[in-house]
Design a protein around this motif. Structure first.
Motif, PDB file in Angstrom:
ATOM      1  N   ARG A   1      -3.761  -1.310  -1.998  1.00 31.62           N
ATOM      2  CA  ARG A   1      -4.224  -1.605  -0.644  1.00 31.62           C
ATOM      3  C   ARG A   1      -5.216  -2.759  -0.686  1.00 31.62           C
ATOM      4  O   ARG A   1      -6.233  -2.695  -1.392  1.00 31.62           O
TER       5      ARG A   1
ATOM      6  N   GLU B   1      -9.774  -6.951   6.250  1.00 32.70           N
ATOM      7  CA  GLU B   1      -9.369  -7.703   5.065  1.00 32.70           C
ATOM      8  C   GLU B   1      -9.304  -9.206   5.314  1.00 32.70           C
ATOM      9  O   GLU B   1      -9.295 -10.010   4.374  1.00 32.70           O
TER      10      GLU B   1
ATOM     11  N   GLN C   1       0.804  -1.215   0.000  1.00 33.27           N
ATOM     12  CA  GLN C   1       0.000   0.000   0.000  1.00 33.27           C
ATOM     13  C   GLN C   1       0.841   1.271   0.000  1.00 33.27           C
ATOM     14  O   GLN C   1       0.345   2.344  -0.338  1.00 33.27           O
TER      15      GLN C   1
ATOM     16  N   GLU D   1      -8.185  -4.922   0.347  1.00 34.04           N
ATOM     17  CA  GLU D   1      -9.439  -4.719   1.078  1.00 34.04           C
ATOM     18  C   GLU D   1     -10.019  -6.034   1.584  1.00 34.04           C
ATOM     19  O   GLU D   1     -10.681  -6.059   2.624  1.00 34.04           O
ATOM     20  N   GLN D   2      -9.791  -7.125   0.850  1.00 32.81           N
ATOM     21  CA  GLN D   2     -10.310  -8.421   1.295  1.00 32.81           C
ATOM     22  C   GLN D   2      -9.464  -9.542   0.709  1.00 32.81           C
ATOM     23  O   GLN D   2      -9.057  -9.504  -0.454  1.00 32.81           O
TER      24      GLN D   2
ATOM     25  N   THR E   1      -7.715  -1.787  -3.712  1.00 32.38           N
ATOM     26  CA  THR E   1      -7.760  -0.489  -4.375  1.00 32.38           C
ATOM     27  C   THR E   1      -6.371  -0.214  -4.931  1.00 32.38           C
ATOM     28  O   THR E   1      -5.364  -0.516  -4.295  1.00 32.38           O
TER      29      THR E   1
END
Length: 486
Positions: free
Chosen positions: A156, A363, A76, A158-159, A173
């Motif tokens: 980044r 995440e 990230q 997220e999951q 993202t």
């Protein structure tokens, strides 16, 4: 030392890089690609996705590349700011001895020492005490560049979603918008707080956030100029935070230290040897726990240099036997109650470590409740209770998560935790400089074996179809039949 002070630097690095290329060529590295290409609904599937581009992520990415495995790392942070070295770390130098080879993977030309001597010479190396923190970051930037590793910055996660079709989906993202990447295996190279976050005692919950920070937070220490600062803890990060505050102009710093004395001996240093590095995973559970609990309970002392960096300031005070009883807030003043009295402070820094708590990380929410932790399978002897160890994930031989209930989370074992919380299962091979290469090779070789085993039928078919001749039939003349005896 800057480049302007060192005109030989670029020429020395160019020569070192040429030597490294030759070493890799002599070792036939990287290996040729051998994994079976995979697509899903027209989308290419990565062999391995690595989350994190810091030291551990670099070592893993390099290992996988050398093994002929397609790997891509996602971080990230902006390029060159991965990990803590140039952001939240505040020590002047590394705590590890300078001669440790770190993520060099057995390649002499890839060590920090080779990189340093190529630019500054052997005399400068001999004169060097410890490695400056920001210089270590420069070395890691060079490591990434010289090995041409595929690191995607500004991504980044997220999951992380393990699936029943033998794939793991990463929703992220990116600088170009939202994206989902599919991979056969995922490595979490997410650092010291990689499976949780900073720990602060419960009494901090009611405090205004403007009046306190954790030592791992990104913050402007210049904002502490003229303020009365308290630092909770006595470890390395506590000393670094206290010294940084004092150097930034804090009026005073009170070290609030729960123990009656500061630890003097680094027990983990005494345990470091190849036998433990390679033997820890195979130890009985009781011995794994006993070793890690002893080191935890003894605690690691702060470096001498970091402690002197604090004590050289007349306005620094070391308050021992000074546990926190309560904290009252009066406007912008904190009144910290301890057995030694009440401290009036303008700002408080908690240097209270980290906790393993996957449930706090969005995440990981898709699989966190399904993981088997050590608390699910091992009960320590009385007197050896240890929350950090109980909360540690119970990892398989390739650092893979295992299911608490078999069959409840298909695909969970395709996620590999190559970060500090692996220490109880594997020893300290996934987060610290001394054995990071050993851990990266263990992980990489484990993943290579798993990828091959999954595709063994395809590899067997490829073996059968292999038809590159080595002998063409023109290398000999068939002998005539023997003459018949009369």
């Amino acid at each position: 030392m800057t480049e302007s002070d060192n005109p030989r630097g670029q020429a020395g690095l160019a020569a070192l890089e040429a030597r490294l290329r030759q070493d890799l060529a002599w070792l036939e590295l990287p290996a040729r690609a051998w994994t079976m290409p995979r697509t899903h609904d027209g989308q290419a599937v990565l062999d391995v996705a690595v989350i994190g581009g810091g030291m551990a992520g670099l070592a893993v990415s390099a290992t996988l590349k050398h093994l002929g495995i397609q790997a891509c790392a996602f971080d990230q942070s902006p390029a060159g700011l991965e990990g803590p070295w140039a952001t939240t770390a505040r020590m002047e130098t590394l705590r590890s001895p300078k001669q440790l080879t770190g993520p060099a993977l057995g390649l002499p030309a890839l060590t920090f020492r080779a990189w340093f001597e190529a630019q500054y010479g052997s005399e400068a190396w001999e004169a060097l005490d410890k490695i400056p923190r920001l210089q270590w970051m420069d070395y890691l930037r060079w490591y990434r560049q010289v090995l041409d590793l595929d690191i995607r910055n500004g991504h980044r996660i997220e999951q992380v979603l393990p699936r029943a079709d033998n794939l793991v989906a990463l929703s992220m993202t990116t600088p170009d918008g939202a994206r989902t990447v599919l991979a056969r295996r995922v490595v979490l190279a997410t650092g010291r707080d990689g499976l949780g976050g900073a720990y602060v005692p419960p009494l901090a919950d009611s405090l205004p956030r403007r009046l306190w920070a954790h030592s791992s937070d990104e913050m402007d220490y210049g904002s502490l100029r003229g303020k009365r600062v308290g630092v909770v803890g006595a470890g390395a990060s506590a000393m670094d935070s206290a010294a940084t505050a004092l150097e930034a102009g804090a009026a005073s710093v009170d070290m609030l230290i729960r123990r009656a004395d500061i630890p003097r001996v680094n027990k983990s240093k005494g345990a470091g040897n190849p036998g433990l590095t390679h033997g820890h995973y195979g130890l009985p559970d009781e011995w794994k726990w006993r070793l890690r609990h002893y080191i935890n309970s003894q605690q690691v002392p702060p470096p001498r240099g970091s402690t002197l960096r604090v004590s050289r300031h007349a306005s620094a005070r070391f308050n021992l036997d000074c546990a926190l009883d309560a904290i009252d807030v009066d406007g912008d003043v904190l009144r910290v109650r301890t057995p030694k009295g009440v401290f009036e402070l303008d700002f408080l820094i908690f240097s209270t470590g980290f906790r393993i708590a996957l449930e706090t990380r969005p995440e990981f929410s898709a699989f966190a409740p399904r993981i088997r932790f050590w608390r699910d399978r091992f009960a320590p002897r009385p007197g050896q209770e240890d929350g950090e160890l109980s909360d540690s994930p119970d990892l398989g031989p390739a650092f893979e998560f295992q299911e608490k209930t078999p069959g409840a989370c298909p695909g969970l074992s395709r996620i590999h935790a190559f970060c500090y919380p692996a220490a109880l299962s594997h020893g300290t091979v996934s987060g610290d400089i001394p054995a990071i290469s050993d851990g990266a090779r263990r992980l990489g070789q484990g993943i290579a074996g798993l990828l091959y085993q999954e595709d063994v039928e395809l590899h067997y078919a490829a073996l059968q179809a292999y038809a590159e001749p080595e002998v063409f039939g023109d290398e000999w003349v068939p002998a005539p039949p023997p003459a018949l005896e009369s």
